[in-house]
Scaffold this active site. Sequence first.
Site, short mmCIF file in Angstrom:
data_model
loop_
_atom_site.label_atom_id
_atom_site.label_comp_id
_atom_site.label_asym_id
_atom_site.label_seq_id
_atom_site.Cartn_x
_atom_site.Cartn_y
_atom_site.Cartn_z
CG LEU A 148 3.86 -2.90 -9.92
CD1 LEU A 148 2.97 -1.66 -9.82
CD2 LEU A 148 5.29 -2.51 -10.25
N GLY A 180 8.53 -5.36 -7.14
CA GLY A 180 9.07 -4.25 -7.91
C GLY A 180 8.37 -2.95 -7.58
CE1 TYR A 217 15.90 -17.54 -6.92
CE2 TYR A 217 18.05 -17.99 -5.94
CZ TYR A 217 17.26 -17.29 -6.84
OH TYR A 217 17.81 -16.34 -7.66
#
Length: 325
Positions: free
Chosen positions: A33, A36, A138
């Site tokens: 989380l 999210g 990334y």
Amino acid sequence: MRILVTGGAGYIGSVVAARLVEAGHDVVVLDDLSTGHRTAVPGGCAFVEGGVREHAAAVLAGGIDAVLHFAAKSLVAESVARPELYWSGNTGASLALLEAMRAAGVGRIVFSSTAAVYGEPDSAPIREDAPVRPATPYGASKAAIDTALAEHARMHGLGAVSLRYFNVAGAYAGRGERHTTETHLIPIVLQVASGERGHVAVNGTDYPTADGTCVRDYIHVADLADAHLLALEHCTPGEHQVFNLGNGAGFSVREVIDTCREVTGHPIPQVDGARRPGDPAVLVAASDLARSRLGWIPRRPGLHGIIADAWAFHTASAAVGGPAA
């Protein structure tokens, strides 16, 4: 099947989890989380709050048939500023997940990869055999995971599929984009339409494209989710397969803004500026391989429909005081 969805409280992971439940699978969502949202986890899913590195082994030991791996950091600028977060949080955590899968005897994984592994391509549309030369930490962290998957397939018989996304947008079943730091064009433009931003910046108007702005490939999140369910069925022991996912057609920045104006009925002020370093003129996927091998067909390819779904989610979320997912 009993399926572990890492990052299943995020935008794409939650939509895929919802589609898995609809298809009759038993789904366990693992998410810390950090980006999210608990409310995005579909009903009918078991939910474990925690990180992949710390909690995946225990979940896998409880009996899992396959893994869909979405958990990752995904902010390009942050990856440049703090690359260690991406090598640890993306690559390191994924290596720990693969080892936990091997220990638990879980032999199938579908991985959320990215078109960022290609960097600045030589030509478009981009095929899966294009050179992998990521331009950011990334993209490099995701490319390293692809390599690890290939090695685990070769050495341990893992059946792995990497799905390389282009630009994902839209909403499905009350789940849409909700990022604390928003970097994606469509939600940014919709924030201008709703008055949360004053204008949208157009970075570069002199590209060698029809209207001078960058062209990108947009795919509806529900179409993307369908590809994951198909990929799950095509995991083959000892093989690492790679598929690009996109519409195969591009839309320019100006086209996106104009379509947002049409969908929302708002003027959407824009400010034209200079190019950003490293922005290719055109990024479009060649998805022929996914179509031929997976039988995947994007059913929502139109830009108007993608934006309409995103706008419906945005306005519904605002009406209840904030996004629901």
